[in-house]
Design an enzyme around this catalytic site. Sequence first.
Site, PDB file in Angstrom:
ATOM      1  N   ASP A   1       0.834  -1.191   0.000  1.00  0.00           N
ATOM      2  CA  ASP A   1       0.000   0.000   0.000  1.00  0.00           C
ATOM      3  C   ASP A   1       0.875   1.250   0.000  1.00  0.00           C
ATOM      4  O   ASP A   1       2.087   1.175  -0.160  1.00  0.00           O
ATOM      5  CB  ASP A   1      -0.930  -0.022   1.210  1.00  0.00           C
ATOM      6  CG  ASP A   1      -0.166  -0.013   2.534  1.00  0.00           C
ATOM      7  OD1 ASP A   1       1.024  -0.353   2.529  1.00  0.00           O
ATOM      8  OD2 ASP A   1      -0.757   0.333   3.565  1.00  0.00           O
TER       9      ASP A   1
ATOM     10  N   HIS B   1       2.404  -8.961  -3.442  1.00  0.00           N
ATOM     11  CA  HIS B   1       1.337  -7.970  -3.236  1.00  0.00           C
ATOM     12  C   HIS B   1       1.915  -6.564  -3.265  1.00  0.00           C
ATOM     13  O   HIS B   1       2.624  -6.144  -2.356  1.00  0.00           O
ATOM     14  CB  HIS B   1       0.664  -8.247  -1.882  1.00  0.00           C
ATOM     15  CG  HIS B   1      -0.422  -7.278  -1.540  1.00  0.00           C
ATOM     16  ND1 HIS B   1      -1.689  -7.376  -2.056  1.00  0.00           N
ATOM     17  CD2 HIS B   1      -0.437  -6.191  -0.735  1.00  0.00           C
ATOM     18  CE1 HIS B   1      -2.440  -6.391  -1.571  1.00  0.00           C
ATOM     19  NE2 HIS B   1      -1.696  -5.656  -0.764  1.00  0.00           N
TER      20      HIS B   1
ATOM     21  N   ASP C   1       1.737 -17.786  -4.305  1.00  0.00           N
ATOM     22  CA  ASP C   1       2.307 -16.669  -5.064  1.00  0.00           C
ATOM     23  C   ASP C   1       1.196 -15.990  -5.857  1.00  0.00           C
ATOM     24  O   ASP C   1       1.088 -16.141  -7.076  1.00  0.00           O
ATOM     25  CB  ASP C   1       3.415 -17.185  -5.993  1.00  0.00           C
ATOM     26  CG  ASP C   1       4.123 -16.051  -6.729  1.00  0.00           C
ATOM     27  OD1 ASP C   1       4.012 -14.896  -6.272  1.00  0.00           O
ATOM     28  OD2 ASP C   1       4.770 -16.322  -7.757  1.00  0.00           O
TER      29      ASP C   1
ATOM     30  N   GLU D   1       3.043 -10.518   0.658  1.00  0.00           N
ATOM     31  CA  GLU D   1       3.334  -9.096   0.689  1.00  0.00           C
ATOM     32  C   GLU D   1       4.845  -8.862   0.644  1.00  0.00           C
ATOM     33  O   GLU D   1       5.640  -9.746   0.966  1.00  0.00           O
ATOM     34  CB  GLU D   1       2.752  -8.489   1.963  1.00  0.00           C
ATOM     35  CG  GLU D   1       2.731  -6.978   1.990  1.00  0.00           C
ATOM     36  CD  GLU D   1       2.057  -6.452   3.242  1.00  0.00           C
ATOM     37  OE1 GLU D   1       1.354  -5.443   3.154  1.00  0.00           O
ATOM     38  OE2 GLU D   1       2.205  -7.082   4.311  1.00  0.00           O
TER      39      GLU D   1
END
Length: 868
Positions: free
Chosen positions: A354, A679, A727, A736
Amino acid sequence: MTLLPSSHPPRGRRLLSLALTAGLAAAGLATAGAAPAAAEGPELIENGDFASGVITPWWSTANAPATVVDGRLCAEVAGGTVNPWDVIVGQDGLPLTAGESYQLTFTATASTPITVRTNVQMNTEPWTTELASPDPVDGTAEPITHVFTAGADHAAAQLVFQMGGSAEPFTFCLDDVSLTGGAEPPVYEPDTGSPVRVNQVGYLTEGPKRGTFVTEATVPLPWTLDAADGTPAATGTTTPRGVDPTSGQNTHTFAFDDFATPGEGYTVTIGEETSEPFAIGDDLYGDLRTDALAYFYHNRSGTPIEAEYVGEEYARPAGHVGVAPNQGDDGVPCQPGVCDYTLDAAGGWYDAGDHGKYVVNGGISVAQLLSAHERDAAGALGDGSLAIPEGDNGVPDILDEARWELEFLLAMQVPAGEELAGMAHHKLHDREWTGLPLRPDQDPQPRELHPPSTAATLNLAAAAAQGARLYEPYDAAFAAELLDAATTAYAAALAHPDVYADPNDGVGGGAYSDNDVRDEFYWAAAELYVTTGENTYRQAVLDSPLHGDAAAVFTDDGFSWAWTAALGALSLATVDNDLPAGELAAVRAMVTDAADRYAADAAEAVYGLPYAPSQGNYVWGSNSQVLNNMVVLATAAELTDDPTYRDAVLTGLDYLLGRNPLNLSYVTGYGERDVRNQHHRFWANQLNANLPNPPAGSVAGGPNNALQDPIAEDLLQGCAPAMCYVDHIESYSTNEVTVNWNAPLAWIASYVDDLGAGGAPAPATCAVRYESHRWTGGATTQVTVRNSGTSAVSPWELSWSFAGDERVTSHWNATLTQSGSTVVARPANWNQTIPAGGSVSFGFNSSGTGGTSPTAFTLNTQRCDAAG
């Protein structure tokens, strides 16, 4: 590490999304048997074959006008969109029953390769999905099938194909769409490839070389090590080890430690099974060192990431600089009711997948980069070593990179005159969660400061205190700023020792809550003591309930952002300070006690990893826990020269690079079977073919048996702990990436690369007597280098680092040069050779307040003992 879903709010129900074709390949999974037959329930899709020649009841967004062409729905998709949901073709009104399994099939083509987001979801906010799959689509109409189980009743769900995010226009066509109930969810097994598991990068020439074989056999089996041309190079037999509790696999191990012929393309064959290829050599990990550190430049906030340093594929505009649709980080307000000021908190590193920036995660990350510099006596991380804009500025590049984060941490400090002045805001991130993919400069969410916390404040104190001593030779003003911030923060934490982050503050970013700050107090006091020598901080260290308790400081689970006491102990044990000899010995005993436990864990584990967590639970970011245990082992190896510790570091690296139950390298770009779909909002090729996969050198979080995201929950039910990984870009709890995982990877890659010629630190064959006569503002030093080896050393080069602001002003009997704190002495024209059993001496004058004599020396590429 994002502690809550970083693409949408959390939800309590179980979602099942199982891809049988294209999505399956992207996730690295395989079905047990063929795709299921058509489900028996009623057809829920109207006009799925478009035989009527009209698209009703299908609909599309205005930027993708659709018509029926040759019996297919075809949409002319406009270019220049950003998000997947900017372009949609869909159908509404689909009744779904909770607990019922459904099968969706369709064919699709696109005039340019794209990734379509196939969602079955609520038709209103919050658009909760029952199926969410990224499906690669190109010019070939291949059937795509998904099976999912509805987690809730829906009177009128919708099927949507999201395909926004392309700069160029294209044509998307859809046909043969069917959605029926009564499906049988298939059983999935991970694709683990060869049962012969090795480090897929390679083994140091003189280091341990070990592997694991998964087999039902219970008796020893012959193995062969083959060179790249197929020539047998070594043979042996396996050792049966029984069922591995971490994976449920029956295993054997094998070793070829004594084989020391460098080369590439080696394989190990057992019966009819052959491993992935690997190398043997001394120079295998230099690229991993720099690639792991490049992660931080890639994830800088507030500056463009330039192609000159990362290549065109990874270049991007600056994120969060106030250019629409961005909200800038140069004047960030607090959450409502938290404060009435704004902070200029531009810069720093994006934490993970993020766009949040967290002081508690930034603190441990920057501390480990600073630590990597602090142990870098050879200067491998010096100026010009990394591809960053600050190269060639006279400052080691790793310090340039660390400064980018340190300046952000300073900016998060509550200003003087405000309530809680001197404390640090816990975090800064978007007001609401954003979806994937989303490049940082395209993030439209407002940005907010979250309340200060004691944990964040102590992270600032510790990292800034460590930085103060390291930047002083290069930028005294910045070092002074860091030390002032550190002392102010520590005092503020003492005044407010129990201000904790809200564990429910997890919208738009992870909560990072921590209500036990004994570890942060210990770490901060230790760093302040090492930097200042002030007895107040020494006494705080000695008075800590953690001091001397190796099991508490170095837990079996490994240290992390939430438990940082180990960082303080490692600095006390390795960085010159004024602790009395007995107290220093006690700190070092904590390190070696922990290292003994971790080395024993590695020796016991059939996959060689120094990680035996509480109750066998692999946690979110387990790979970083493994790496942090390896940092402790490497530190013990450097303190003691005990090869047992070094070997446990290397077998831990084997685990990360392929010798594991899934036969995967968890580091992108390293190994034949490396992870590809971590991610991340920009490195999101799995969701958008126009975006890149993660660059080389990013480490995935790894197995997490808590199954804390829908993808993991769906695919991995009942998994053994070390098998709980997929994955897939949306498995954020297993896949992540984040700064505090790449930081120890960079530290360990640097250590392993520094093992250098021979692949292991050979016993010292030299000793250095370093005698300084100090006065106010300077010193005269005499250095004697003795060659205790059996061969002459010619020419010679001795290097060491000063602890303070000491600068060489003159020298004799050798030529001395200095870069920052690192000094290199080279011979005069008449003393080029140090004969076996002989010695050379030289001297120098210096200015400054070095205070303590160095204890670590390197003669050419070999370490030297410090003579008494």
